[in-house]
Scaffold this active site. Structure first.
Site, PDB file in Angstrom:
ATOM      1  N   GLU A   1       0.826  -1.209   0.000  1.00 45.16           N
ATOM      2  CA  GLU A   1       0.000   0.000   0.000  1.00 45.16           C
ATOM      3  C   GLU A   1       0.860   1.259   0.000  1.00 45.16           C
ATOM      4  O   GLU A   1       0.342   2.357  -0.140  1.00 45.16           O
ATOM      5  CB  GLU A   1      -0.911   0.015   1.239  1.00 45.16           C
ATOM      6  CG  GLU A   1      -1.906  -1.128   1.275  1.00 45.16           C
ATOM      7  CD  GLU A   1      -2.630  -1.204   2.613  1.00 45.16           C
ATOM      8  OE1 GLU A   1      -3.834  -1.440   2.603  1.00 45.16           O
ATOM      9  OE2 GLU A   1      -1.997  -1.048   3.663  1.00 45.16           O
TER      10      GLU A   1
ATOM     11  N   ASP B   1     -12.100  -5.272  -1.939  1.00 48.29           N
ATOM     12  CA  ASP B   1     -12.960  -6.466  -1.887  1.00 48.29           C
ATOM     13  C   ASP B   1     -14.310  -6.068  -1.312  1.00 48.29           C
ATOM     14  O   ASP B   1     -14.479  -4.954  -0.828  1.00 48.29           O
ATOM     15  CB  ASP B   1     -12.285  -7.539  -1.019  1.00 48.29           C
ATOM     16  CG  ASP B   1     -12.086  -7.050   0.402  1.00 48.29           C
ATOM     17  OD1 ASP B   1     -13.023  -7.171   1.194  1.00 48.29           O
ATOM     18  OD2 ASP B   1     -11.001  -6.502   0.716  1.00 48.29           O
TER      19      ASP B   1
HETATM   20  N1  ADE Z   1      -8.973  -4.466   4.399  1.00 44.96           N
HETATM   21  C1  ADE Z   1      -9.255  -4.760   3.119  1.00 44.96           C
HETATM   22  N2  ADE Z   1     -10.298  -5.598   3.027  1.00 44.96           N
HETATM   23  C2  ADE Z   1     -10.700  -5.835   4.283  1.00 44.96           C
HETATM   24  C3  ADE Z   1     -11.711  -6.629   4.858  1.00 44.96           C
HETATM   25  N3  ADE Z   1     -12.522  -7.360   4.086  1.00 44.96           N
HETATM   26  N4  ADE Z   1     -11.823  -6.669   6.204  1.00 44.96           N
HETATM   27  C4  ADE Z   1     -10.990  -5.939   6.983  1.00 44.96           C
HETATM   28  N5  ADE Z   1     -10.016  -5.176   6.494  1.00 44.96           N
HETATM   29  C5  ADE Z   1      -9.859  -5.123   5.160  1.00 44.96           C
END
Ligand code: ADE
Length: 228
Positions: free
Chosen positions: A12, A196
């Site tokens: 990142e 996601d």
């Molecule tokens: N960072 C990126 N995706 C995430 C998720 N699904 N849960 C917690 N932190 C995250």
């Protein structure tokens, strides 16, 4: 301004360290703090590592040992709303710890002795970041929730959303940085690219996104932020 830039993962943060002029690495408390000039801004870049305690410690050290006056957190998050898609950017206006519950002593989500559940980000920094982010992706502004869990099951994100209907994104650090900055009086902002949907596919989508897009987004946004 002395700007602290925190990311949770190396992917990142990648290009930012390379863009620092006159970089100087300081090792402290299992972290590497790199000081230097980032497009004319006096900056300190650091990886917090993952989770609220790691992020809180990093933010406190940035302020107390490295003298930063402002903090920006850049990273990725899972979507917390159906209008927020993978590849979009969420700029936090407020942050909450979705796994904090000292009820019945205090209302759910409230951080004892602060009287607050939601920590507001700095208006000017947030505005500047949102303008910078809009050059890279579709931007949403609103509530981000943090907790010490990777949310990778549909039932988990549904339960969090049920308690926080205005939620836009979930991650694991932002609200901890928010609390530290609130208590120390440091203006801060949080920007997250959606990697996601925080559902059953989250782990696979997250890994793919982290390898392909995450570093480019963070780099572009911070570049545009600094150049403003
Ligand atoms: N960072 C990126 N995706 C995430 C998720 N699904 N849960 C917690 N932190 C995250």
């Amino acid at each position: 301004m002395r700007l602290g830039i925190i990311s949770a993962l190396a992917e990142e943060q990648h290009g930012l360290i390379e863009a620092l002029q006159s970089p100087y690495k300081h090792i402290h408390g299992m972290r590497e703090y790199t000081t230097g000039k980032l497009w004319e801004i006096d900056a300190v870049c650091v990886l917090s590592r993952i989770g609220k305690v790691a992020a809180a410690m990093t933010a406190a050290i940035l302020v107390e040992k490295f003298g930063v006056t402002h903090i920006v957190f850049t990273g990725v998050a899972g979507s917390g709303d159906k209008t927020v898609n993978v590849g979009d950017i969420v700029v936090a206006e407020a942050l909450v710890q979705h796994d904090f519950d000292a009820s019945p002593l205090f209302p759910k989500f409230e951080i004892p002795l602060t009287g607050l559940s939601y920590f507001a980000t700095d208006v000017a920094l947030t505005e500047r970041l949102a303008i910078a982010a809009a050059k890279t992706a579709r931007v949403h502004r609103g509530l981000i929730a943090s907790g010490d869990q990777f949310i990778g099951k549909l039932a988990q994100i549904q339960a969090i959303k049920a308690g926080l209907p205005e939620l836009l994104a979930v991650e694991m650090e932002g609200a901890a940085v928010a609390q530290v900055c609130f208590e120390l009086g440091i203006p801060f902002a949080v920007i997250r690219t959606i990697s996601d949907n925080a559902n059953d596919d989250a782990a696979v989508d997250f890994m793919h996104f982290i390898k392909t897009v995450a570093s480019r987004y963070a780099f572009e946004v911070i570049h545009n932020f600094c150049k403003q």
